[in-house]
Design a protein around this motif. Sequence first.
Motif, mmCIF file in Angstrom:
data_model
loop_
_atom_site.group_PDB
_atom_site.id
_atom_site.type_symbol
_atom_site.label_atom_id
_atom_site.label_comp_id
_atom_site.label_asym_id
_atom_site.label_seq_id
_atom_site.Cartn_x
_atom_site.Cartn_y
_atom_site.Cartn_z
ATOM 1 N N ILE A 72 0.836 -1.204 0.000
ATOM 2 C CA ILE A 72 0.000 0.000 0.000
ATOM 3 C C ILE A 72 0.873 1.258 0.000
ATOM 4 O O ILE A 72 0.529 2.277 -0.579
ATOM 5 C CB ILE A 72 -1.011 -0.019 1.174
ATOM 6 N N VAL A 73 2.014 1.181 0.645
ATOM 7 C CA VAL A 73 3.066 2.204 0.493
ATOM 8 C C VAL A 73 4.350 1.480 0.115
ATOM 9 O O VAL A 73 4.445 0.277 0.291
ATOM 10 C CB VAL A 73 3.284 3.013 1.785
ATOM 11 N N HIS A 74 5.310 2.197 -0.422
ATOM 12 C CA HIS A 74 6.597 1.595 -0.812
ATOM 13 C C HIS A 74 6.405 0.501 -1.867
ATOM 14 O O HIS A 74 7.138 -0.499 -1.871
ATOM 15 C CB HIS A 74 7.327 1.011 0.409
ATOM 16 N N SER A 102 12.981 1.861 -1.836
ATOM 17 C CA SER A 102 11.671 2.084 -2.448
ATOM 18 C C SER A 102 11.315 3.564 -2.440
ATOM 19 O O SER A 102 11.888 4.348 -1.685
ATOM 20 C CB SER A 102 10.609 1.313 -1.654
ATOM 21 N N PHE A 105 14.442 2.357 3.003
ATOM 22 C CA PHE A 105 15.774 1.741 3.097
ATOM 23 C C PHE A 105 15.599 0.618 4.119
ATOM 24 O O PHE A 105 15.759 0.829 5.321
ATOM 25 C CB PHE A 105 16.771 2.809 3.567
ATOM 26 N N GLY A 142 13.915 1.269 7.557
ATOM 27 C CA GLY A 142 14.091 2.713 7.692
ATOM 28 C C GLY A 142 13.859 3.469 6.399
ATOM 29 O O GLY A 142 13.369 2.928 5.408
ATOM 30 N N PHE A 166 10.262 11.376 10.510
ATOM 31 C CA PHE A 166 9.028 11.028 9.816
ATOM 32 C C PHE A 166 8.039 12.190 9.921
ATOM 33 O O PHE A 166 8.258 13.144 10.663
ATOM 34 C CB PHE A 166 8.457 9.726 10.384
ATOM 35 N N PHE A 193 -1.228 7.764 10.374
ATOM 36 C CA PHE A 193 -0.579 7.243 9.161
ATOM 37 C C PHE A 193 -1.549 7.096 7.978
ATOM 38 O O PHE A 193 -1.256 7.575 6.882
ATOM 39 C CB PHE A 193 0.127 5.918 9.469
ATOM 40 N N GLY A 240 17.217 4.536 10.793
ATOM 41 C CA GLY A 240 16.162 3.744 11.442
ATOM 42 C C GLY A 240 15.082 4.642 12.026
ATOM 43 O O GLY A 240 14.037 4.180 12.443
ATOM 44 N N ILE A 241 15.325 5.931 12.066
ATOM 45 C CA ILE A 241 14.434 6.988 12.577
ATOM 46 C C ILE A 241 14.188 6.865 14.084
ATOM 47 O O ILE A 241 14.706 7.643 14.863
ATOM 48 C CB ILE A 241 13.112 7.072 11.797
ATOM 49 N N HIS A 242 13.363 5.911 14.480
ATOM 50 C CA HIS A 242 12.984 5.823 15.899
ATOM 51 C C HIS A 242 14.197 5.529 16.778
ATOM 52 O O HIS A 242 15.162 4.925 16.341
ATOM 53 C CB HIS A 242 11.999 4.677 16.123
ATOM 54 N N ARG A 259 3.655 0.637 14.191
ATOM 55 C CA ARG A 259 4.229 -0.158 13.097
ATOM 56 C C ARG A 259 4.330 -1.629 13.494
ATOM 57 O O ARG A 259 4.287 -2.500 12.642
ATOM 58 C CB ARG A 259 5.622 0.379 12.736
ATOM 59 N N TYR A 287 2.854 -4.174 10.072
ATOM 60 C CA TYR A 287 3.589 -4.903 9.032
ATOM 61 C C TYR A 287 3.184 -6.369 8.961
ATOM 62 O O TYR A 287 3.045 -6.936 7.880
ATOM 63 C CB TYR A 287 5.101 -4.740 9.241
ATOM 64 N N THR A 298 -0.148 -6.450 7.231
ATOM 65 C CA THR A 298 -0.105 -6.217 5.787
ATOM 66 C C THR A 298 0.439 -7.455 5.054
ATOM 67 O O THR A 298 -0.013 -7.788 3.967
ATOM 68 C CB THR A 298 0.717 -4.943 5.483
HETATM 69 FE FE1 HDE Z 1 6.067 1.721 6.880
HETATM 70 N N1 HDE Z 1 4.801 0.380 6.023
HETATM 71 N N2 HDE Z 1 4.589 2.322 8.100
HETATM 72 N N3 HDE Z 1 7.251 3.201 7.626
HETATM 73 N N4 HDE Z 1 7.529 1.194 5.633
HETATM 74 C C1 HDE Z 1 5.123 -0.485 5.043
HETATM 75 O O1 HDE Z 1 4.588 -2.752 5.015
HETATM 76 C C2 HDE Z 1 3.415 1.690 8.270
HETATM 77 C C3 HDE Z 1 6.961 4.028 8.659
HETATM 78 C C4 HDE Z 1 8.808 1.659 5.614
HETATM 79 O O2 HDE Z 1 10.697 -2.551 1.203
HETATM 80 C C5 HDE Z 1 4.048 -1.481 4.776
HETATM 81 O O3 HDE Z 1 5.299 -4.573 3.879
HETATM 82 C C6 HDE Z 1 2.660 2.320 9.337
HETATM 83 C C7 HDE Z 1 8.130 4.707 9.146
HETATM 84 C C8 HDE Z 1 9.551 1.005 4.576
HETATM 85 O O4 HDE Z 1 9.029 -3.862 1.719
HETATM 86 C C9 HDE Z 1 2.984 -1.156 5.832
HETATM 87 C C10 HDE Z 1 3.429 3.351 9.791
HETATM 88 C C11 HDE Z 1 9.145 4.242 8.342
HETATM 89 C C12 HDE Z 1 8.658 0.115 3.980
HETATM 90 C C13 HDE Z 1 3.599 0.034 6.521
HETATM 91 C C14 HDE Z 1 4.645 3.344 9.018
HETATM 92 C C15 HDE Z 1 8.590 3.310 7.415
HETATM 93 C C16 HDE Z 1 7.409 0.248 4.667
HETATM 94 C C17 HDE Z 1 3.560 -1.554 3.374
HETATM 95 C C18 HDE Z 1 3.114 4.345 10.879
HETATM 96 C C19 HDE Z 1 10.626 4.654 8.398
HETATM 97 C C20 HDE Z 1 8.922 -0.779 2.798
HETATM 98 C C21 HDE Z 1 4.063 -2.879 2.828
HETATM 99 C C22 HDE Z 1 2.739 3.759 12.126
HETATM 100 C C23 HDE Z 1 11.275 4.348 9.649
HETATM 101 C C24 HDE Z 1 9.484 -2.092 3.180
HETATM 102 C C25 HDE Z 1 4.725 -3.513 3.914
HETATM 103 C C26 HDE Z 1 9.761 -2.913 1.929
HETATM 104 C C27 HDE Z 1 6.288 -0.504 4.378
HETATM 105 C C28 HDE Z 1 2.973 0.628 7.541
HETATM 106 C C29 HDE Z 1 5.655 4.314 9.205
HETATM 107 C C30 HDE Z 1 9.399 2.658 6.438
HETATM 108 C C31 HDE Z 1 1.582 -0.894 5.317
HETATM 109 C C32 HDE Z 1 1.274 1.903 9.801
HETATM 110 C C33 HDE Z 1 8.209 5.699 10.303
HETATM 111 C C34 HDE Z 1 11.000 1.234 4.197
HETATM 112 O O5 HDE Z 1 2.838 -2.201 6.733
#
Ligand code: HDE
Length: 713
Positions: free
Chosen positions: A96-98, A137, A155, A170, A176, A184, A243-245, A381, A385, A388
């Motif tokens: 859904i993202v990335h 991504s 990353f 990350g 973020f 989110f 890694g942000i957090h 998070r 994940y 998803t």
């Molecule tokens: Fe993600 N994010 N994210 N995100 N995110 C996903 O998981 C989500 C956040 C990040 O190459 C999803 O497998 C929520 C921060 C990366 O496969 C999903 C929240 C950061 C990738 C999801 C965040 C990230 C994702 C979509 C807020 C940086 C790609 C597909 C609570 C530290 C990983 C999947 C890859 C992917 C949810 C916030 C980074 C939907 C709910 C902060 C790099 O689960």
Amino acid sequence: MARKASGTSKASSKATTKAAAAGKPAAPDGSATSRGGETHQVAQGRQPALTTNQGVVLADNQNSLRASTRGPTLLEDFILREKITHFDHERIPERIVHARGSAAHGYFELTKSLSKFTTAKLLTDKGVRTPVFTRFSTVAGGAGSVDTPRDVRGFAVKFYTSEGNFDLVGNNFPVFAIQDAMKFPDFIHAVKMEPDRGFPQAGSAHDTFWDFVSLSPETLHMVFWAMSDRGIPRSLRMIEGFGIHSFRFINAAGESTFVRFHWRPKLGLQSTLWDEAVKLQAADNDFHRRDLFEAIQAGAFPEWDFGVQLFTEEEADAFPFDHLDPTKLIPEELVPVQIVGRMVLDRWPDNFFAETEQVAYCPANLIPGIDFSNDPLLQGRLFSYLDTQLSRLGGPNFHQIPVNAPKCPFANHQRDAHMQTTVPKGRVAYEPNSLDADSAPTGRESPARGYRHFNEAPGDGGKRRVRAESFADHFSQPRLFFNSQTPQEQAHLLAAIVFELSKVGTPAIRERTVAQLRNVDEDIARRVADGLGMAAMPAVIAPAAPAFDMAPSPALGLVAKSKPTLDGRCIAILVADGSDGAQVDALRKAAMAEGAAVKIVAPKVTVQLKGGKALSADGQLGGTPSVLFDAIASVLDPAEALALSKQAAAVDWFRDAFGHLKAIAACRGTQQILAAGGIVPDAGVVDPKEVARFIALAKTRQWTREATLRALP
Ligand code: HDE
């Protein structure tokens, strides 16, 4: 015409029919296969036989089963149905993202032990190489979108450690956009294409994004990062990762230290210019994926240093911000980044779908010695994940897919479910038990080395939906980020905000954004307002907490972290009939000696050099714009150059390179093309005979040129 099969040869189609009538296979192994008369002889050699998914060997993979030569297709054709059914289900739901990403295998090597802080073997066993799978991504676009929009880059690193998988999921920014997981879906819905019109794909320059931003000032810090040149990287090999957090390390004594994770590219940071990024989107949708692939295939393995910022609870209490707030970075001047390891990506996946698409990252994948912090975004998070992956990969056994499976032993009593691929033995699928025999042991708890959470003292108690007061300041860190950039970087950032707001159709959103910017800095707000031609400054919106000044952090700059190098860069040489091959070779040799890849571009795919030798081009001029390269050179016969000066593709080639602040080596003949493009050569334009001078210039952009070309806010 319609009655004839394509390429019909009467003799062979008769033979096929005869064979079929005699009940013989029409195309026995290794012989000609019938395609309505067209025959494709493929050497059988050591090729395995084609089979169905049940292992039945195929005699004919060209034709469906028909009631007669020109009759209807039969439902009993289980071979056709199996093949088409599988094809129909080839796609799984995209992320859904990335959704758009590229990945590679490699290894992590620890160079300095952190045993004082953590028990994680990954970070204590110096010299040990741990396999990794790393996926980069974009965030907003779909799987088929382009690589180069203005966006944050994911990353995500999966470490296959000896103690289980550790996923560090990350981004290429250290902060973020939101502080609480609750926001989110709203944030992502705002940035993704607008639901009624279905556009823009992969871009934040639209009303809903800036509407959300202007109403949610906590987004501003990350928005500043996205609007800086870090949002439009030159290469995935040239981005940082964070890694942000805050996470926690736990040592053997059970003591905890907070940690933030960093990745530093060996090639230094480098970005594109906005005009270049826009043109790259048209020139090569796969610019970053191809760049990563080509580097790995060429043995120029991308590499990052791995760093940690370590701090105690007491130190954190003294920070002028809350480190549990993911919109805040910890300046390196406050807590230095210690480099403790490196990551090398040295193998492209064998199969994009099986690995890059099916890889399932999860921030909850931790190993003993590392624990979470209470960052409310991270906490959300931890649920998202796993959830998803259940929907994307169809069930709870996705950990059995090779790219997701740990490379250390794993065993438990979880059983069955969708797509179970293991065959557990014995009658025991529970614990405690006394029945599992030595022949089929089923696993026991390991109190000494098993995962333990940090024993954290409870907070202030009480259950409530709340945003901590310590998260209230949204403006100090965007100000810090801005003040840490060079004037040129600042101007790019402001130009990006002006550009994006110029795409916003609702004046109130533009005004509200500028009003929020006043809380960051009056001068920033004024420059953006001027860029938009806003008649009057909008009234300030009272901030929840006023901004304060922090000492600028040079480590937040991009140019400051770039490296004057040709390593990992690409130089193009434009040639045509009659070009001087010796000069081309001299340039090529010098560039390659500095680590650059060199590509030949020519009006035709093959040209005849002076003296008659043929040279094949890597790219044809019309389809190989100069945005694809870091610097360009041309070695042209004057008559050919004159002809090219009347060709838009050639004029644009130089005009773009000049506009994108690249070094240019232009021979005497080429001056005609420069003149046609209205280019007034500056110190960044030299003759290709000045090889050393050109190589030195090509190592960076010609930053001083920009003031002569572009009016920035
Ligand atoms: Fe993600 N994010 N994210 N995100 N995110 C996903 O998981 C989500 C956040 C990040 O190459 C999803 O497998 C929520 C921060 C990366 O496969 C999903 C929240 C950061 C990738 C999801 C965040 C990230 C994702 C979509 C807020 C940086 C790609 C597909 C609570 C530290 C990983 C999947 C890859 C992917 C949810 C916030 C980074 C939907 C709910 C902060 C790099 O689960």
